[in-house]
Design an enzyme around this catalytic site. Structure first.
Site, PDB file in Angstrom:
ATOM      1  N   MET A   1       0.841  -1.188   0.000  1.00 52.43           N
ATOM      2  CA  MET A   1       0.000   0.000   0.000  1.00 52.43           C
ATOM      3  C   MET A   1       0.884   1.248   0.000  1.00 52.43           C
ATOM      4  O   MET A   1       1.964   1.258   0.555  1.00 52.43           O
ATOM      5  CB  MET A   1      -0.855   0.040   1.256  1.00 52.43           C
ATOM      6  CG  MET A   1      -2.037  -0.877   1.316  1.00 52.43           C
ATOM      7  SD  MET A   1      -2.073  -2.242   0.234  1.00 52.43           S
ATOM      8  CE  MET A   1      -3.170  -3.296   1.111  1.00 52.43           C
ATOM      9  N   PHE A 166       4.199  -6.590   3.364  1.00 45.34           N
ATOM     10  CA  PHE A 166       5.623  -6.348   3.112  1.00 45.34           C
ATOM     11  C   PHE A 166       5.806  -5.955   1.650  1.00 45.34           C
ATOM     12  O   PHE A 166       5.371  -6.677   0.748  1.00 45.34           O
ATOM     13  CB  PHE A 166       6.445  -7.596   3.415  1.00 45.34           C
ATOM     14  CG  PHE A 166       6.640  -7.876   4.885  1.00 45.34           C
ATOM     15  CD1 PHE A 166       5.925  -7.191   5.852  1.00 45.34           C
ATOM     16  CD2 PHE A 166       7.559  -8.827   5.300  1.00 45.34           C
ATOM     17  CE1 PHE A 166       6.105  -7.438   7.207  1.00 45.34           C
ATOM     18  CE2 PHE A 166       7.757  -9.092   6.647  1.00 45.34           C
ATOM     19  CZ  PHE A 166       7.030  -8.407   7.604  1.00 45.34           C
ATOM     20  N   GLU A 167       6.471  -4.835   1.439  1.00 43.81           N
ATOM     21  CA  GLU A 167       6.696  -4.324   0.096  1.00 43.81           C
ATOM     22  C   GLU A 167       8.183  -4.021  -0.085  1.00 43.81           C
ATOM     23  O   GLU A 167       9.002  -4.322   0.783  1.00 43.81           O
ATOM     24  CB  GLU A 167       5.835  -3.085  -0.147  1.00 43.81           C
ATOM     25  CG  GLU A 167       4.339  -3.366   0.011  1.00 43.81           C
ATOM     26  CD  GLU A 167       3.450  -2.172  -0.288  1.00 43.81           C
ATOM     27  OE1 GLU A 167       3.951  -1.184  -0.859  1.00 43.81           O
ATOM     28  OE2 GLU A 167       2.256  -2.221   0.051  1.00 43.81           O
ATOM     29  N   GLY A 168       8.522  -3.445  -1.221  1.00 43.31           N
ATOM     30  CA  GLY A 168       9.905  -3.045  -1.463  1.00 43.31           C
ATOM     31  C   GLY A 168      10.879  -4.206  -1.383  1.00 43.31           C
ATOM     32  O   GLY A 168      10.737  -5.222  -2.067  1.00 43.31           O
TER      33      GLY A 168
END
Length: 381
Positions: A1, A166-168
């Site tokens: 997000m 969890f991103e990136g």
């Protein structure tokens, strides 16, 4: 997000971009493989709307009290808990500062609002990560810190579960980690272990949700980590071992069908976000299962329909790839009844498909609650 909408220029060619150079990690035991078809037992309505509530930051959409969240929302994700540093594992959660959010309640008032929402049958869940909250559990010490700090927040606010957003660079696969059924990369195995610890601690009613981007799930059909060609991004498909190992405890997977490049579906064709076709193709992949990296011997088994929701931006302000109400509902009807399909045709109808997720409740309120009103009516939430 995304805390603020950001246009992504991702295209399929980026999957073969130069590899990252992740920091060295210590060894960790492989996670147990879960049995396909077993499902979590946290109690939810047959149809749900899940939405993210901005509680720790401001981004122009406005503060929304829990007491003012429309009744159509069944799961309320509090966004976000973030780590003290990317590798510490230790989470912190606090309400948006008064300087940024003048209407923010006191912590005592906020806890009372949580209690009231739960009394109305809502699940209030701690969401971890987001765009800025990079979490890399490189060591068992970080895994322990994650579990203890997450538990402290959950207990302090009386929450129903945890959401992993969890991103990136949070998840990636090391060289040689090529089998999603028995991962060896510490950031993967330590996350699996941490989530098993949390679900063991709180029992079968604990809500466990995940909100990966398509790059971390469906892209694994073509590319998995560095893969056999050695040139793909090591993050490609990196959620697959986490989802697979926890499928017996997973309440809901709501992949973000936005901020995405074109993705190859089970029909061998590329599908583009923003229309019913994309949602039909992306949802069918996790409902039908697929060979990982095109290898039939590595088949990612399907999730149960009641474990799957479709992730959407609430408005054009909320994310790249917004889909109109009519297109979303056409995709929903196609997936659940097999009728009215355009573009991609799902393998079979899944009437048990659980619902829709949105980023976010705040952006939906900003736009007049169209998502909650129209989709709540269509799904019967």
């Amino acid at each position: 997000m995304r805390r603020t909408p950001r246009l992504l220029a991702t295209v399929a060619a980026t999957l073969l971009a130069a590899s990252l150079s992740p920091a060295p990690v210590s060894a960790s035991a492989s996670a147990d493989t879960a049995t396909a078809g077993s499902t979590a037992t946290a109690q939810l309505p047959d149809r749900v709307l899940a939405g993210y509530l901005h509680t720790s930051f401001a981004n122009g959409s406005g503060w929304v009290d829990l007491a003012d969240v429309p009744d159509q929302w069944d799961i309320i994700h509090l966004a976000f808990a973030e780590p003290t540093s990317p590798t510490s594992g230790r989470l912190e959660f606090s309400l948006c500062p008064h300087t940024e959010c003048p209407d923010v309640p006191s912590e005592q008032e906020f806890i009372a609002q949580i209690d009231d929402a739960q009394a109305r049958g809502k699940k209030v869940v701690l969401s971890v990560g987001g765009q800025n909250g990079q979490v890399r559990l490189e060591t068992t010490r970080a895994r322990t810190a994650f579990v203890e700090s997450a538990s402290a927040i959950i207990d302090r606010y009386g929450l129903d579960g945890i959401d992993i957003d969890f991103e990136g660079n949070s998840l990636y696969l090391e060289e040689g980690d090529t089998d999603f059924r028995s991962p060896t990369t510490p950031v993967i195995t330590n996350l699996i272990g941490a989530l098993r610890d949390l679900t063991d601690r709180y029992g079968p009613d604990f809500v466990l949700t995940m909100a990966p981007e398509t790059f971390f799930v469906q892209v694994g059909h073509q590319f998995y980590g560095r893969g056999q060609w050695g040139g793909a991004d090591p993050r490609a498909g990196a959620y697959l071992p986490v989802i697979h190992a926890l499928r017996d405890r997973l309440t809901l997977l709501h992949v973000q069908h936005y901020n995405s490049g074109p993705i190859m579906g089970l029909d061998g064709q590329y599908h583009f976000m923003g229309g019913a076709d994309f949602h039909q193709a992306m949802a069918d992949m996790v409902l039908t299962g697929f060979p990982v990296q095109g290898d039939p011997s590595q088949f990612f088994p399907p999730l149960a329909p009641e474990q799957v929701a479709i992730g959407l931006p609430a408005s054009t302000y909320a994310g790249n790839g917004h889909t109109s109400v009519a297109e979303v509902q056409a995709a929903w009807d196609c997936l659940t009844t097999g009728s009215g399909c355009s573009g991609y045709t799902p393998t079979t109808a899944r009437p048990g498909l659980r619902g829709l997720m949105s980023w976010s409740i705040n952006w939906d309120r900003f736009g007049g609650d169209e998502f909650a009103t129209e989709h709540g009516r269509h799904l019967g939430t």
